[in-house]
Design an enzyme around this catalytic site. Structure first.
Site, PDB file in Angstrom:
ATOM      1  N   ASP A 151      -3.037   8.868   7.918  1.00  8.27           N
ATOM      2  CA  ASP A 151      -2.139   7.857   7.370  1.00  8.27           C
ATOM      3  C   ASP A 151      -0.788   8.447   6.988  1.00  8.27           C
ATOM      4  O   ASP A 151       0.190   7.720   6.896  1.00  8.27           O
ATOM      5  CB  ASP A 151      -2.783   7.199   6.152  1.00  8.27           C
ATOM      6  CG  ASP A 151      -3.898   6.255   6.552  1.00  8.27           C
ATOM      7  OD1 ASP A 151      -3.650   5.041   6.601  1.00  8.27           O
ATOM      8  OD2 ASP A 151      -5.012   6.735   6.847  1.00  8.27           O
TER       9      ASP A 151
ATOM     10  N   ARG B 226       0.858  -1.195   0.000  1.00 12.56           N
ATOM     11  CA  ARG B 226       0.000   0.000   0.000  1.00 12.56           C
ATOM     12  C   ARG B 226       0.889   1.238   0.000  1.00 12.56           C
ATOM     13  O   ARG B 226       1.873   1.289   0.741  1.00 12.56           O
ATOM     14  CB  ARG B 226      -0.947   0.023   1.208  1.00 12.56           C
ATOM     15  CG  ARG B 226      -1.932  -1.135   1.236  1.00 12.56           C
ATOM     16  CD  ARG B 226      -3.070  -0.885   2.217  1.00 12.56           C
ATOM     17  NE  ARG B 226      -3.982   0.125   1.727  1.00 12.56           N
ATOM     18  CZ  ARG B 226      -4.986   0.642   2.458  1.00 12.56           C
ATOM     19  NH1 ARG B 226      -5.158   0.222   3.713  1.00 12.56           N
ATOM     20  NH2 ARG B 226      -5.786   1.549   1.952  1.00 12.56           N
TER      21      ARG B 226
END
Length: 355
Positions: free
Chosen positions: A243, A95
């Site tokens: 994030d 990711r």
């Protein structure tokens, strides 16, 4: 939470142990733990969101390095180093947005670089020690974030949150949800409004579940209802996780966060971002440099196995967006509250010179 095990944990020793995860794609209907005994299984778990949340991804990746290097525990150190490099590079491709993934992998690599004289078996043991240290530190950071953030919610009757930032997203109580849990202990009447968080419904499936497990009063709403909930005066603060946070404070989080930051600003409601220092990426100046993961169109057109759009319908499915620092009232970290959100204040708090 009353889980048999944390969302991310290690079971066994370095040569034969494995990463244990709660499969979050099955919640809230089914609770199942999965054993990740190879780097490939860890990669798939991160990519498919069986484990998610930036801190939890960082911990899982660290343990992924250990399982990935188990096959060369009895090989030469040169072979071990080559395998380590390969595993780190492989897991880094799972990711792109959550900086904790790269932070955890880089930390594991640095540990190996710092101990060139250790044999392969001893190096594997050392890597497991480091991964466990990362997990413990994350748990402690969650507790510190809760302590620092609690005063910001102490006067709130209602608070709104987005996506999932609790024990399922970290090794501890969470980031934004840790602050909410602390506020709810202080004020049992606190009402939490949870965005369902389309398209994968992390708010509905995970956050509502966690809040109910902890006995916190939770109301689930569609993402599109957030503005009206603010207009009606139901919430006095918005708190989310992150994030990746750029040097200037721009914060990437689950898609929909940017809109919430605009809505909160329009309604004169404080907008808080809670994240550990490991989520800051001071190598990038602003959110314009944060890579945004785009996920499969089927998450929109065939969510949870049911077709909800015409065949061949074009889609755009960014998993994250960026709330600008100008819309963020404060950043809540384990090292303290960053307010105002400026590059200078961020540097001061993260380096311990913010008092």
């Amino acid at each position: 939470m009353n889980n048999p095990r944390p969302a991310v944990s290690w079971v066994g020793d370095a040569p034969s142990g494995a990463l244990q995860l709660i499969d979050q794609t099955l919640l809230p209907v089914e609770y199942r733990e999965i054993r990740c005994a190879t780097a490939e299984v860890v990669w798939e778990a991160i990519k498919s969101l069986r484990v998610r949340g930036a801190p939890a991804i960082g911990v899982a990746a660290a343990y992924g390095v250990v399982v990935g290097c188990q096959p060369v525990a009895q090989s030469t150190r040169a072979d071990f180093n080559a395998k380590l490099d390969s595993v780190v590079q492989y897991l880094a491709g799972s990711r792109p947005t959550a900086v904790n993934l790269f932070w955890g992998l880089d930390r594991m690599r640095r540990v190996a670089d710092a101990s060139p004289s250790l044999g392969s078996a001893e190096m594997l043991d050392r890597l497991l020690e480091e991964a466990k240290a990362i997990e413990l530190e994350d748990r402690e950071m969650c507790a510190s974030i809760a302590r620092h953030g609690l005063p910001l919610l102490s006067e709130c009757k209602g608070v709104l949150t987005h996506c999932n930032t609790g024990g399922l997203a970290t090794a501890g109580d969470g980031t934004a949800l840790a602050v909410i849990f602390a506020a709810a202990r202080q004020n049992p009447e606190l009402q939490v409004y949870a965005d369902e968080t389309r398209p994968l419904l992390q708010g509905a499936r995970l956050t509502a579940w966690e809040l109910m497990q902890r006995g916190v009063s939770a109301t689930l709403i569609c993402d599109s209802m957030a503005g009206w909930v603010m207009h009606e005066g139901r919430v006095q603060a918005v708190i989310v996780g992150a994030d990746r946070i750029a040097a200037n404070g721009d914060s990437a989080n689950k898609i929909g966060t940017y809109s919430l930051s605009i809505l909160a600003k329009a309604h004169n409601i404080p907008f808080y971002v809670a994240a550990p220092s490991s989520t800051f990426d001071l190598t990038i100046e602003s959110g314009k440099e944060i890579p945004i993961e785009e996920r499969a169109s089927a998450e929109i057109t065939h969510a949870f196995g049911k077709q909800t759009a015409p065949d061949q319908c074009m889609t755009y499915n960014p998993a994250f967006d960026v709330a600008p620092a100008t819309h963020i009232t404060a950043l809540i970290t384990e090292k303290g509250v960053i307010q105002p959100v400026t590059k200078e204040r961020i540097h001061a708090v993260l380096t311990g010179n913010g008092q």
